[in-house]
Design an enzyme around this catalytic site. Structure first.
Site, PDB file in Angstrom:
ATOM      1  N   GLY A 109      18.563  19.643   9.809  1.00 44.16           N
ATOM      2  CA  GLY A 109      17.677  18.870  10.829  1.00 44.16           C
ATOM      3  C   GLY A 109      18.919  17.072  10.759  1.00 44.16           C
ATOM      4  O   GLY A 109      17.762  17.053  11.809  1.00 44.16           O
ATOM      5  N   HIS A 125      16.112   7.457   6.605  1.00 42.16           N
ATOM      6  CA  HIS A 125      14.329   7.458   6.840  1.00 42.16           C
ATOM      7  C   HIS A 125      13.431   8.156   6.278  1.00 42.16           C
ATOM      8  O   HIS A 125      14.213   8.792   5.762  1.00 42.16           O
ATOM      9  CB  HIS A 125      14.775   7.400   8.234  1.00 42.16           C
ATOM     10  CG  HIS A 125      14.920   8.576   8.612  1.00 42.16           C
ATOM     11  ND1 HIS A 125      16.518   9.040   8.896  1.00 42.16           N
ATOM     12  CD2 HIS A 125      14.552   9.383   9.535  1.00 42.16           C
ATOM     13  CE1 HIS A 125      16.103   9.973   9.514  1.00 42.16           C
ATOM     14  NE2 HIS A 125      15.693  10.250   9.992  1.00 42.16           N
ATOM     15  N   CYS A 156      25.593   2.552  13.871  1.00 39.49           N
ATOM     16  CA  CYS A 156      24.540   3.239  13.545  1.00 39.49           C
ATOM     17  C   CYS A 156      22.940   3.121  13.933  1.00 39.49           C
ATOM     18  O   CYS A 156      23.063   1.823  13.917  1.00 39.49           O
ATOM     19  CB  CYS A 156      24.366   3.230  12.044  1.00 39.49           C
ATOM     20  SG  CYS A 156      23.045   3.630  11.263  1.00 39.49           S
ATOM     21  N   HIS A 188       9.851   9.463   7.249  1.00 40.43           N
ATOM     22  CA  HIS A 188       8.663   9.941   8.435  1.00 40.43           C
ATOM     23  C   HIS A 188       7.158  10.310   7.699  1.00 40.43           C
ATOM     24  O   HIS A 188       7.374  10.815   6.440  1.00 40.43           O
ATOM     25  CB  HIS A 188       9.387  11.470   9.004  1.00 40.43           C
ATOM     26  CG  HIS A 188      10.744  11.827   9.440  1.00 40.43           C
ATOM     27  ND1 HIS A 188      10.487  11.335  10.977  1.00 40.43           N
ATOM     28  CD2 HIS A 188      11.728  11.369   9.299  1.00 40.43           C
ATOM     29  CE1 HIS A 188      11.946  12.070  11.544  1.00 40.43           C
ATOM     30  NE2 HIS A 188      12.193  12.192  10.453  1.00 40.43           N
ATOM     31  N   HIS A 209      21.317   7.851   8.873  1.00 38.29           N
ATOM     32  CA  HIS A 209      20.837   6.728   8.078  1.00 38.29           C
ATOM     33  C   HIS A 209      19.343   7.024   7.200  1.00 38.29           C
ATOM     34  O   HIS A 209      18.094   7.119   7.821  1.00 38.29           O
ATOM     35  CB  HIS A 209      20.582   5.235   8.616  1.00 38.29           C
ATOM     36  CG  HIS A 209      20.043   4.304   8.056  1.00 38.29           C
ATOM     37  ND1 HIS A 209      20.447   2.537   8.438  1.00 38.29           N
ATOM     38  CD2 HIS A 209      18.936   3.580   7.341  1.00 38.29           C
ATOM     39  CE1 HIS A 209      20.194   1.609   7.774  1.00 38.29           C
ATOM     40  NE2 HIS A 209      18.909   2.181   7.193  1.00 38.29           N
TER      41      HIS A 209
HETATM   42  P1  AMP Z   1      16.044  12.658  11.711  1.00 41.59           P
HETATM   43  O1  AMP Z   1      15.763  13.963  12.608  1.00 41.59           O
HETATM   44  O2  AMP Z   1      15.657  13.084  10.719  1.00 41.59           O
HETATM   45  O3  AMP Z   1      17.219  12.293  11.332  1.00 41.59           O
HETATM   46  O4  AMP Z   1      14.265  12.032  12.577  1.00 41.59           O
HETATM   47  C1  AMP Z   1      15.540  10.799  13.726  1.00 41.59           C
HETATM   48  C2  AMP Z   1      13.802  10.710  13.496  1.00 41.59           C
HETATM   49  O5  AMP Z   1      14.507   9.506  14.571  1.00 41.59           O
HETATM   50  C3  AMP Z   1      13.356  11.153  15.094  1.00 41.59           C
HETATM   51  O6  AMP Z   1      11.920  11.480  14.824  1.00 41.59           O
HETATM   52  C4  AMP Z   1      14.245  10.752  16.173  1.00 41.59           C
HETATM   53  O7  AMP Z   1      12.599  10.821  17.389  1.00 41.59           O
HETATM   54  C5  AMP Z   1      13.983   9.013  16.031  1.00 41.59           C
HETATM   55  N1  AMP Z   1      14.353   8.270  16.442  1.00 41.59           N
HETATM   56  C6  AMP Z   1      15.445   8.441  17.640  1.00 41.59           C
HETATM   57  N2  AMP Z   1      16.263   7.092  17.385  1.00 41.59           N
HETATM   58  C7  AMP Z   1      14.703   6.085  18.364  1.00 41.59           C
HETATM   59  C8  AMP Z   1      14.930   4.754  18.394  1.00 41.59           C
HETATM   60  N3  AMP Z   1      15.813   4.805  19.455  1.00 41.59           N
HETATM   61  N4  AMP Z   1      13.720   4.329  17.809  1.00 41.59           N
HETATM   62  C9  AMP Z   1      12.482   5.093  17.236  1.00 41.59           C
HETATM   63  N5  AMP Z   1      12.719   5.980  16.510  1.00 41.59           N
HETATM   64  C10 AMP Z   1      13.995   6.246  17.040  1.00 41.59           C
END
Ligand code: AMP
Length: 113
Positions: free
Chosen positions: A92, A99, A4, A101, A97
């Site tokens: 989307g 999270h 993950c 935003h 994991h």
């Molecule tokens: P979601 O599409 O809602 O699952 O959000 C995942 C988010 O993680 C996206 O906005 C990506 O830009 C962000 N993301 C992916 N890899 C990383 C990373 N290594 N560091 C910070 N953010 C990331």
């Protein structure tokens, strides 16, 4: 979860720009920001998505929201901000994991979908 991405950020295996950390919650800047402020707030424990929140693990989710309020204040989001959690393929979700935003720093579009 060994495969993950966000668990690897929690463990330090993958770097991130951290803005907040305590025993159970981590917040870091999104790598592809969609607004002047775009922070991701995550529980350190692996919860796959909002669909997996239960009575047993929801305390950390409540704590995420306490942290979100602190971060919004620290980032100066006095004019408001948005909290989004994409859950599953139709929403989307790209990282499995849980999270949140935190988006702000400009007028955000009103569309919900
Ligand atoms: P979601 O599409 O809602 O699952 O959000 C995942 C988010 O993680 C996206 O906005 C990506 O830009 C962000 N993301 C992916 N890899 C990383 C990373 N290594 N560091 C910070 N953010 C990331």
């Amino acid at each position: 979860m060994s495969d993950c991405l966000f668990c690897k950020i929690v463990s330090g295996e993958i770097p991130a720009t951290k803005v907040y950390e305590d025993e159970t919650v981590l917040a870091f800047r999104d790598i592809a920001p969609q607004a002047p402020v775009h922070v991701l707030v995550i529980p350190k424990v692996h919860i796959p998505s909002a669909a997996a929140i239960t009575q047993e693990n929801s305390a950390v989710v409540a704590h995420c929201f306490e942290v979100i309020a602190q971060i919004a204040a620290a980032e100066g989001l006095d004019n408001g901000f948005r909290v989004v959690s994409n859950c599953g393929p139709h929403a989307g979700q790209t990282v499995s994991h849980l999270h949140f935003h935190v988006l702000g720093g400009r007028q955000l579009a009103l569309e919900m979908a």
